[in-house]
Design an enzyme around this catalytic site. Structure first.
Site, short mmCIF file in Angstrom:
data_model
loop_
_atom_site.label_atom_id
_atom_site.label_comp_id
_atom_site.label_asym_id
_atom_site.label_seq_id
_atom_site.Cartn_x
_atom_site.Cartn_y
_atom_site.Cartn_z
N HIS A 155 3.00 14.58 3.03
CA HIS A 155 2.28 15.02 4.23
C HIS A 155 3.18 15.09 5.46
O HIS A 155 2.80 15.65 6.48
CB HIS A 155 1.09 14.10 4.51
CG HIS A 155 -0.01 14.25 3.50
ND1 HIS A 155 -1.16 14.93 3.76
CD2 HIS A 155 -0.12 13.83 2.21
CE1 HIS A 155 -1.94 14.92 2.69
NE2 HIS A 155 -1.33 14.25 1.73
N ASP A 362 6.35 17.06 13.31
CA ASP A 362 5.07 16.78 12.63
C ASP A 362 5.05 17.54 11.32
O ASP A 362 5.49 18.71 11.27
CB ASP A 362 3.90 17.27 13.52
CG ASP A 362 2.67 16.38 13.41
OD1 ASP A 362 2.48 15.78 12.35
OD2 ASP A 362 1.92 16.30 14.39
P1 ADQ Z 1 -1.58 12.63 11.22
O1 ADQ Z 1 -0.24 12.23 11.69
O2 ADQ Z 1 -2.64 11.59 11.30
O3 ADQ Z 1 -1.52 13.19 9.73
P2 ADQ Z 1 -2.94 15.18 12.10
O4 ADQ Z 1 -2.57 16.21 11.13
O5 ADQ Z 1 -3.03 15.72 13.47
O6 ADQ Z 1 -1.98 13.93 12.13
O7 ADQ Z 1 -4.36 14.63 11.67
C1 ADQ Z 1 -5.09 13.82 12.52
C2 ADQ Z 1 -6.56 13.85 12.12
O8 ADQ Z 1 -7.19 12.75 12.71
C3 ADQ Z 1 -7.25 15.11 12.62
O9 ADQ Z 1 -8.20 15.51 11.68
C4 ADQ Z 1 -7.92 14.62 13.91
O10 ADQ Z 1 -9.12 15.28 14.23
C5 ADQ Z 1 -8.19 13.16 13.62
N1 ADQ Z 1 -8.04 12.40 14.88
C6 ADQ Z 1 -6.92 12.17 15.54
N2 ADQ Z 1 -7.18 11.47 16.67
C7 ADQ Z 1 -8.50 11.28 16.69
C8 ADQ Z 1 -9.40 10.64 17.61
N3 ADQ Z 1 -8.97 10.07 18.74
N4 ADQ Z 1 -10.69 10.61 17.31
C9 ADQ Z 1 -11.13 11.19 16.18
N5 ADQ Z 1 -10.35 11.82 15.30
C10 ADQ Z 1 -9.05 11.85 15.54
C11 ADQ Z 1 -0.50 13.31 8.72
C12 ADQ Z 1 0.77 14.08 9.14
C13 ADQ Z 1 0.40 15.45 9.70
C14 ADQ Z 1 -0.43 16.23 8.65
C15 ADQ Z 1 -1.58 15.38 8.12
C16 ADQ Z 1 -2.27 16.05 6.95
O11 ADQ Z 1 1.50 13.32 10.11
O12 ADQ Z 1 1.56 16.19 10.05
O13 ADQ Z 1 -0.97 17.39 9.25
O14 ADQ Z 1 -1.12 14.11 7.68
O15 ADQ Z 1 -1.36 16.38 5.95
#
Ligand code: ADQ
Length: 458
Positions: A155, A362
Site C-alpha cells: 500500500h 504517499d
Molecule cells: P493512509 O496513509 O491511511 O493509507 P489514505 O489513502 O489517505 O492514507 O487513506 C486514509 C483513509 O482514512 C481515507 O479513507 C480517509 O477518509 C480516512 N480518514 C483519514 N482521516 C480521517 C479522519 N480524520 N476522519 C475520518 N476518516 C479519516 C495507506 C497509504 C496510502 C494508500 C492507502 C490505501 O499510506 O497511500 O492510499 O493505504 O492503499
C-alpha cells in the site's frame, strides 16, 4: 469459487462503519464481495499469554485474530514496521532506525502468524497478504508446505534501489518476497523501482510482467487502489448529507473553505501545508477573513517520538499563524486532532471549495479521490494535489503541485479560488471518468483475477 483469505496487520472491524485508515476500508469491501477469512492481529496486547485465535463472524466474513505481547508489538510493529520500513519506503532515511533486534522480532511475528494461519487453510484458498508489516509472510507460510496462490499488495511506495540497500537486511527481505506468486504495487513508478532492484541488485531478469530472481518467478504489476466511487457519490447527494451541508454553509458565511484530511503522519506534509497557508495569507492579503483551512488530522502511532514531534510542531505552527492573522470572527486554520464520521466527512468534502492533499510522499492517497467523488458535479470544488502522491498518476486533471514549494502551493490555491465554473466542471468530469472506471471493485477484481492465474510452475 476459491475462498479468499485476506491477511493484514490489523483486522476489522468487520461490522459497523470502518475506522480511519485506507487499508481497513478497502479490504472490508473486498471480503464482502466474495466472502472469506480475514486474519491478523486483534490490535490488543496480552501479557505473554499463549497465542490463541479469536473468531468473529459477520455474514459471509470470518475474522480470526490473535493478540501480540508487548515485546512483539515493540519490535515488530512500532520497531521494524513503523520506525524502519515506513520511513525508508517513504524515502525518509533520515528518520529510519536500523535495529537488528527489531528485525528479528518482525520475522518472529511473521512466523507466529503463519503458524496460526496454516492449519486454517484449505487447498484451493487464494491468499491475499497486505502491506509492509508482512513482507516475509509467504516465506513463512511456504515453510509449512503451503502451495496455494499467495499474492501481496504493497500500500505504500516502493523505494529506489539506492535507498533500499541502506537496509542491512534488504537481500533477505527481497528474497522472501519471491515466495509470493503475485506482487501488486500502487503505481508504475513503484513497479519500475522494484524491477530495477531485481535486475541491478538481485541479478534477476524481467520478461513482460514476469520477474525472475533467487530461482523463482513471479508476476509483478501495478494496481492503483480506488474508492467505492458510486457509493460515495450517492452518499454525497443524500438527504442527511444535504442537511449537514446547510448547517455548515451557515457557519461559513460565504467564506472559502479549504479542506485537509490526513492521519497525523510526517509523510502527509502537514507543516509544509500550514506554511503554504502562511504564504497565501501574506502574499494575497485579500484572502484574510475570506479563506480558511479546516485540517482534520487524528493522531496515529502516537507512541512513537516522531509522531509526538509532528503533533507539537503543527500545534505551534497553527497557533503562530492564527495568533498573527485571526480576527474576532475568523480563524485562518481550524485544526481538529480527531477522526470524524463518514457522513460528516462527506459533507465537509462537499462544502469545501478546495481540497488540499499535499503529502511529501504517499502510496496512493484515498482522500484525494474521496474529495473529488463527493463534489456536486454542477458546482464542483477544485483538488490541489501533490505530484508525489501515487494518485497524481491517475488525477492529472487536478492542480498538481510540488509540496516542498510553498509559493507554488499558495499560487495553486489562488488559481483554484478563482477558477471559472466551466473549467471546474471540465476538470471534475475528467477526474470522475477515471474514478468511475478504476474504482475499488476494479482494483480488487484485477488483482484477484491475476492471482487466480498466477501460480506458475516453479
Ligand atoms: P493512509 O496513509 O491511511 O493509507 P489514505 O489513502 O489517505 O492514507 O487513506 C486514509 C483513509 O482514512 C481515507 O479513507 C480517509 O477518509 C480516512 N480518514 C483519514 N482521516 C480521517 C479522519 N480524520 N476522519 C475520518 N476518516 C479519516 C495507506 C497509504 C496510502 C494508500 C492507502 C490505501 O499510506 O497511500 O492510499 O493505504 O492503499
Amino acid at each position: 469459487m476459491s475462498r479468499l483469505v485476506a491477511v493484514s496487520n490489523r483486522v476489522g472491524p468487520i461490522r459497523g462503519p470502518g475506522r480511519a485508515g485506507g487499508l481497513a476500508v478497502a479490504l472490508l469491501e473486498a471480503l464482502k464481495a466474495r466472502g472469506g477469512l480475514w486474519f491478523g492481529w486483534t490490535g490488543e496486547i496480552s501479557e505473554g499469554g499463549e497465542a490463541r485465535l479469536q473468531y468473529e463472524q459477520e455474514g459471509n466474513i470470518t475474522a480470526a485474530t490473535v493478540d501480540l505481547s508487548q515485546i512483539e508489538l515493540d519490535e515488530y510493529y512500532n520497531g521494524f514496521a513503523n520506525r524502519c520500513l515506513w520511513p525508508l519506503f517513504h524515502f525518509r532515511t533520515d528518520l529510519t532506525t536500523f535495529n537488528r533486534r527489531h528485525y528479528e522480532g518482525y520475522r518472529l511475528v511473521n512466523r507466529k502468524l503463519a503458524n496460526l494461519l496454516s492449519p486454517l487453510l484449505k487447498p484451493d484458498d487464494h491468499i491475499w497478504v497486505h502491506d509492509y508489516h508482512l513482507l516475509p509472510f509467504a516465506e513463512a507460510l511456504r515453510e509449512h508446505g503451503a502451495s496455494q496462490a499467495i499474492g501481496f499488495f504493497l500500500h505504500i511506495p516502493f523505494p529506489m534501489t539506492e535507498l533500499l540497500t541502506t537496509l542491512p537486511q534488504h537481500a533477505q527481505l527481497m528474497r522472501g518476497l519471491f515466495s509470493y506468486d503475485l506482487l501488486g504495487f500502487q503505481t508504475e513508478d513503484d513497479l519500475l523501482r522494484f524491477r530495477d532492484y531485481v535486475v541491478r541488485q538481485a541479478g534477476g531478469s524481467i520478461s513482460g510482467d514476469l520477474c525472475t530472481a533467487y530461482g523463482r518467478t513471479l508476476v509483478a504489476k501495478a494496481y492503483p487502489i480506488g474508492i467505492d466511487t458510486r457509493e460515495l457519490m450517492k452518499q454525497a447527494a443524500s438527504a442527511p448529507v444535504r442537511r449537514e451541508l446547510l448547517k455548515m454553509r451557515d457557519t461559513l458565511q460565504g467564506r472559502t473553505q479549504i479542506i485537509g484530511v490526513d492521519r497525523l503522519d510526517y509523510t502527509k506534509g502537514l507543516p509544509q501545508r500550514f506554511q503554504s497557508m502562511l504564504r497565501l495569507l501574506e502574499d494575497y492579503p485579500d484572502t484574510q477573513g475570506r479563506v480558511e483551512l479546516l485540517q482534520i488530522a487524528p493522531t496515529s502511532r502516537g507512541e512513537l517520538d516522531e509522531y509526538t514531534a509532528i503533533r507539537k510542531e503543527l500545534e505551534s505552527l497553527a497557533g503562530h499563524i492564527n495568533g498573527r492573522f485571526a480576527q474576532l470572527d475568523w480563524t485562518p486554520i481550524r485544526y481538529i486532532n480527531r477522526a470524524v464520521n463518514r457522513r460528516a466527512l462527506t459533507a465537509l468534502y462537499r462544502s469545501s471549495r478546495i481540497g488540499l492533499v499535499t503529502p511529501m510522499r504517499d502510496g496512493m492517497n484515498l482522500v484525494a479521490k474521496e474529495y473529488v467523488a463527493a463534489q456536486d458535479p454542477a458546482d464542483p470544488g477544485v483538488l490541489v494535489l501533490s505530484q508525489f502522491a501515487g494518485a497524481a498518476r491517475q488525477m492529472q486533471a487536478a492542480l498538481l503541485v510540488n509540496p516542498y514549494d510553498a509559493v507554488a502551493v499558495s499560487e495553486a490555491i489562488q488559481t483554484a479560488r478563482h477558477m471559472p465554473l466551466e473549467e471546474r466542471q471540465q476538470r471534475h468530469q475528467q477526474l470522475m471518468k477515471k474514478l468511475l472506471a478504476e474504482d475499488i471493485a476494479h482494483w480488487r477484481e484485477s488483482f484477484l483475477r491475476d492471482l487466480n492465474s498466477s501460480r506458475p510452475t516453479n
